[in-house]
Design an enzyme around this catalytic site. Structure first.
Site, mmCIF file in Angstrom:
data_model
loop_
_atom_site.group_PDB
_atom_site.id
_atom_site.type_symbol
_atom_site.label_atom_id
_atom_site.label_comp_id
_atom_site.label_asym_id
_atom_site.label_seq_id
_atom_site.Cartn_x
_atom_site.Cartn_y
_atom_site.Cartn_z
ATOM 1 N N GLN A 1 -6.263 -0.812 -9.139
ATOM 2 C CA GLN A 1 -7.611 -0.909 -9.341
ATOM 3 C C GLN A 1 -8.105 -2.181 -8.828
ATOM 4 O O GLN A 1 -9.302 -2.742 -9.092
ATOM 5 C CB GLN A 1 -8.209 -0.482 -10.793
ATOM 6 N N ALA B 1 -0.055 5.037 -6.118
ATOM 7 C CA ALA B 1 0.092 4.262 -7.194
ATOM 8 C C ALA B 1 1.179 4.734 -8.094
ATOM 9 O O ALA B 1 1.845 4.269 -8.672
ATOM 10 C CB ALA B 1 -1.022 3.673 -7.742
ATOM 11 N N THR B 2 0.938 6.162 -8.304
ATOM 12 C CA THR B 2 2.027 6.748 -9.510
ATOM 13 C C THR B 2 3.352 6.771 -8.913
ATOM 14 O O THR B 2 4.059 6.168 -9.699
ATOM 15 C CB THR B 2 1.363 8.394 -9.544
ATOM 16 N N SER C 1 -2.883 1.359 -4.326
ATOM 17 C CA SER C 1 -3.478 2.917 -4.174
ATOM 18 C C SER C 1 -4.383 3.181 -2.861
ATOM 19 O O SER C 1 -5.179 2.154 -2.919
ATOM 20 C CB SER C 1 -3.989 3.249 -5.217
ATOM 21 N N GLY C 2 -4.211 3.903 -2.105
ATOM 22 C CA GLY C 2 -5.201 4.169 -0.765
ATOM 23 C C GLY C 2 -6.479 4.648 -1.289
ATOM 24 O O GLY C 2 -7.588 3.912 -0.974
ATOM 25 N N HIS C 3 -6.719 5.581 -2.116
ATOM 26 C CA HIS C 3 -7.896 6.159 -2.472
ATOM 27 C C HIS C 3 -8.769 5.379 -3.506
ATOM 28 O O HIS C 3 -10.030 5.642 -3.466
ATOM 29 C CB HIS C 3 -7.809 7.617 -2.874
ATOM 30 N N CYS D 1 -13.914 15.365 -25.807
ATOM 31 C CA CYS D 1 -13.960 16.779 -25.447
ATOM 32 C C CYS D 1 -14.033 16.816 -23.918
ATOM 33 O O CYS D 1 -13.762 17.866 -23.454
ATOM 34 C CB CYS D 1 -15.590 17.005 -25.727
#
Lengths: 135, 425
Positions: free
Chosen positions: B203, B95-96, B223-225, B349
């Site tokens: 998503q 997707a990026t 996106s695949g994952h 953090c």
């Protein structure tokens, strides 16, 4: 993030969690940090008649490193005079707990909390030396 | 092969070795970060590593044809889940890359004529960074704000569109808070204004029904994952009618209609296709199951803990996401106490920047609450036992950390934390 065993041990079994009466003249309270920054430490000391810190308590809002740093700080100040406690440096805390570089600020905050508690105690006693103030 | 990858094996593995009905730890509750590859997907991929290993672009022998068949079947499976034509699917590395290609590709094609891009402040970093990059090249970018529930205001979108706007990019589902943007309404507005509508649906695909025709979507990143497929593969839907023109980022052999050169990774494409096919078949039942688990989780937490706040809209939200702020308990400190649970936090953090989540800040969540947030992601292999175990441990840990929190103590004493002069550090 990989933390040292000592740090995890302090996080899981923190020493001296609690609150002392901040109105008591023998108690000094330090409150440092900010909620918006993600860590706040409250560290309190109770100074005995001999001018030594006989009890210390803390409460901390923060990450595991912040909790461990403040727990260690309370352990270290106990039994020390104010002048001795002032000598505790953040680097000593960071080294003892093997803090990763991004967590060094937690040890800085713990040092600040000790100093703030000492300052509060001294202000309550008109900044006289602790031995006289405790009488 | 059968038996090794049977569906139930993942579930069975979760039963602890001591035979007690206690889930195996650590428990994975970070399905928005990534998903395990579904064993059925792995099974579909395997032959393409060994026997059908040909180059799908080899036209002269059966090895190439077999691989090509696998890729083209996958392309059709990807197209089907979003109501597109298979010719409109471009395989990418994820997707990026798809987001980069869509946004920079369109902007570069129209550079000089149309120099304006519209996106949203809560987009994924790869969209925001692509836009920042375009700004350096001289493009103008409008970053739409979101409302307190995480959704954009459609009137603000309408007002932001200009004659020189070339693309509107609005994510389908947010990765941190799981909220679903009003895609059909956005599509309608963009179509009427004759502006391309791109959506990052990493998503969303396989989680909610999507249809590029009904929603007037011109480009969609997949996106695949994130949908139980392999990592390293994704797709970009690029509309053909009316045709979307874009400039390639990767040049070479002219594969993927010249929009993305490079030999296709056949097993990964097959995996993405199979993942889409499974999701398309099972989406309805899975969504219902996850919603029940999600509600169970949220209800049990709220029954046992006061001052827990949900970030983002509850209704317009994918079923597998909860983003909760546990007031007076810092997120990373909490995660350390629940080390049997794999979750993620919006606390500063946990990031390199020491700034709390920009998504939560964009909703107007106060910094002190943003520091106390956890993202809990439920998915295909989450069980009821997982949920009950997770709730029990979160409740215990929050209670312990609150008893150690100076802020909780002040709140109990009725002291307003905002009235204190804090030293910012």
């Amino acid at each position: 993030m990989a933390y040292s065993e000592k740090l995890i041990e302090h996080y899981e079994n923190p020493r001296n969690v609690g609150t002392l009466d901040k109105g008591d003249t023998s108690v000094g309270t330090g409150l440092v940090g900010a909620p918006a920054c993600g860590d706040v430490m409250k560290l309190q000391i109770k100074v005995g008649p001999d001018g030594r810190i006989e009890d210390a308590k803390f409460k901390t809002f923060g990450c595991g490193s912040a909790i461990a740093s403040s727990s260690l700080a309370t352990e270290w100040v106990k039994g020390k005079t104010l002048d001795e406690a002032e000598q505790i440096k953040n680097t000593m805390i960071a080294q003892h707990l093997s803090l990763p570089p991004v967590k060094i600020h937690c040890s800085v905050l713990a040092e600040d909390a000790i100093k703030a508690a000492i300052r509060d105690y001294r202000e309550k006693h008109g900044n006289r030396p602790a031995e006289q103030a405790a009488e | 092969m059968k038996g090794v990858y049977e569906m139930s094996s993942l579930q069975e593995m979760k039963i602890a070795a001591d035979g007690q009905n206690r889930p195996k730890t650590p428990i994975y509750l970070d399905y928005q970060a990534t998903t395990p590859t579904d064993p059925r997907v792995v099974e579909a991929m395997l032959p393409y590593f060994t026997t059908h290993f040909g180059n799908p672009h080899s036209r002269n022998h059966s090895f190439g044809w077999e691989a090509e068949q696998g890729v083209e079947k996958a392309r059709a499976q990807v197209a089907s889940i979003i109501g597109a034509d298979e010719k409109e699917i471009i395989f990418t590395s994820g997707a990026t890359e798809s987001n980069n290609l869509a946004i920079k590709g369109v902007a570069h094609f129209y550079k000089g004529k149309k120099n304006h891009v519209i996106t949203v402040v809560t987009e994924h970093k790869c969209v925001l960074d692509s836009c920042r990059h375009l700004e350096l090249e001289g493009f103008e970018v409008t970053y739409l704000p979101v409302q307190q529930n995480g959704l954009i205001d459609l009137e603000k979108l309408k007002a932001a569109i200009r004659p020189d706007t070339c693309i509107v990019s609005v994510m389908a589902v947010n990765n941190e808070i799981g909220v679903i943007q009003p895609l059909a309404e956005i599509g309608k507005i963009c179509r009427a204004a004759k502006v391309y509508f791109h959506t990052d649906a990493a998503q969303a695909v396989g989680k909610i029904p999507l249809n590029v025709e009904e929603m007037n979507i011109d480009m969609m990143s997949i996106s695949g994952h994130k949908l139980y497929g392999p990592k390293g593969v994704g797709a970009l839907y690029v509309r053909r009618k009316p045709r979307v023109r874009l400039e390639a980022l990767i040049h070479g052999g002219g594969q993927e209609r010249g929009m993305r050169s490079g030999t296709l990774p056949t097993p990964l494409c097959v995996g993405l296709g199979e993942a889409c096919a499974i999701a398309q078949r099972e989406m309805g039942a899975e969504a219902e199951r996850l919603k029940a688990l999600r509600d169970r989780f949220y209800d049990k937490i709220r029954e046992q803990l006061p001052e827990v706040y949900l970030n983002g809209d509850l209704e317009s939200r994918i079923p597998g996401n909860l983003n909760l702020s546990f007031a007076y308990v810092e997120g990373e400190g909490l995660m350390m106490g629940i080390k049997d649970l794999a979750v993620s936090s919006g606390s500063a953090c946990t990031s390199a920047s020491l700034e709390p989540s920009y998504v939560l800040r964009a909703l107007g969540v106060e910094e002190e609450l943003a520091h106390t947030s956890l993202r809990i992601g439920l998915g295909r292999f989450t069980t009821e036992q997982d949920v009950d175990y997770a709730v029990e441990h979160i409740v215990q840990s929050v209670q312990r950390l609150r008893s150690m929190s100076p802020l909780w103590e002040m709140a109990q004493e009725g002291i307003d934390i905002k009235s204190i002069q804090w030293a910012e550090h």
